[in-house]
Design a protein around this motif. Structure first.
Motif, short mmCIF file in Angstrom:
data_model
loop_
_atom_site.label_atom_id
_atom_site.label_comp_id
_atom_site.label_asym_id
_atom_site.label_seq_id
_atom_site.Cartn_x
_atom_site.Cartn_y
_atom_site.Cartn_z
N ILE A 34 76.07 71.89 87.08
CA ILE A 34 75.08 72.82 87.63
C ILE A 34 74.89 73.95 86.63
O ILE A 34 75.86 74.58 86.20
N THR A 35 73.63 74.17 86.25
CA THR A 35 73.30 75.27 85.34
C THR A 35 72.36 76.23 86.05
O THR A 35 71.59 75.84 86.93
N ILE A 65 69.79 73.97 88.21
CA ILE A 65 69.54 72.57 87.88
C ILE A 65 70.83 71.80 88.09
O ILE A 65 71.88 72.15 87.55
N VAL A 66 70.75 70.75 88.91
CA VAL A 66 71.89 69.86 89.17
C VAL A 66 71.63 68.60 88.35
O VAL A 66 70.61 67.94 88.50
N LYS A 77 67.83 67.42 89.06
CA LYS A 77 66.96 67.93 90.12
C LYS A 77 67.13 69.43 90.20
O LYS A 77 68.18 69.98 89.88
N LYS A 78 66.09 70.09 90.67
CA LYS A 78 66.13 71.54 90.89
C LYS A 78 66.74 71.82 92.25
O LYS A 78 66.44 71.13 93.23
N LEU A 79 67.60 72.85 92.31
CA LEU A 79 68.23 73.27 93.57
C LEU A 79 67.96 74.76 93.77
O LEU A 79 68.11 75.55 92.83
N ILE A 80 67.57 75.14 94.97
CA ILE A 80 67.35 76.54 95.32
C ILE A 80 68.45 76.98 96.28
O ILE A 80 68.68 76.32 97.29
N ILE A 81 69.13 78.07 95.93
CA ILE A 81 70.17 78.64 96.80
C ILE A 81 69.64 79.94 97.37
O ILE A 81 69.24 80.84 96.63
#
Length: 82
Positions: A34-35, A65-66, A77-81
């Motif tokens: 994860i970046t 980005i995962v 894939k893009k991840l939103i927290i």
């Protein structure tokens, strides 16, 4: 081969935990990284199951980005927290 269609990340957006789901048994043992939005590596672990939970309650809100990768290929894939 880690095809984009074989990788799912949910829920997205997430708050304190998300799941990495893969459909290909050959992906087991791959690296999950994860970046953050500026490219800094935040987290790395091995993919040990086809549906793996990752706790992110210690991450700041933002876009990440995962990436799942092995010696042959990678998928991200893009991840939103929130």
């Amino acid at each position: 081969m880690l095809a984009q269609s074989n990788l799912a990340i949910y829920p997205n957006p997430c708050i304190d935990m998300f799941y990495v789901s893969v459909t290909d048994q050959n992906a087991l043992g791959s690296e999950i990284s994860i970046t953050n939005s500026i490219g800094e590596l935040i987290w790395v672990e091995k993919l040990n199951s086809l549906n793996q939970a990752i706790a992110v309650n210690h991450f700041s809100k933002g876009i990440y980005i995962v990436k799942i990768s092995n010696n042959q290929s990678s998928s991200s894939k893009k991840l939103i927290i929130n």
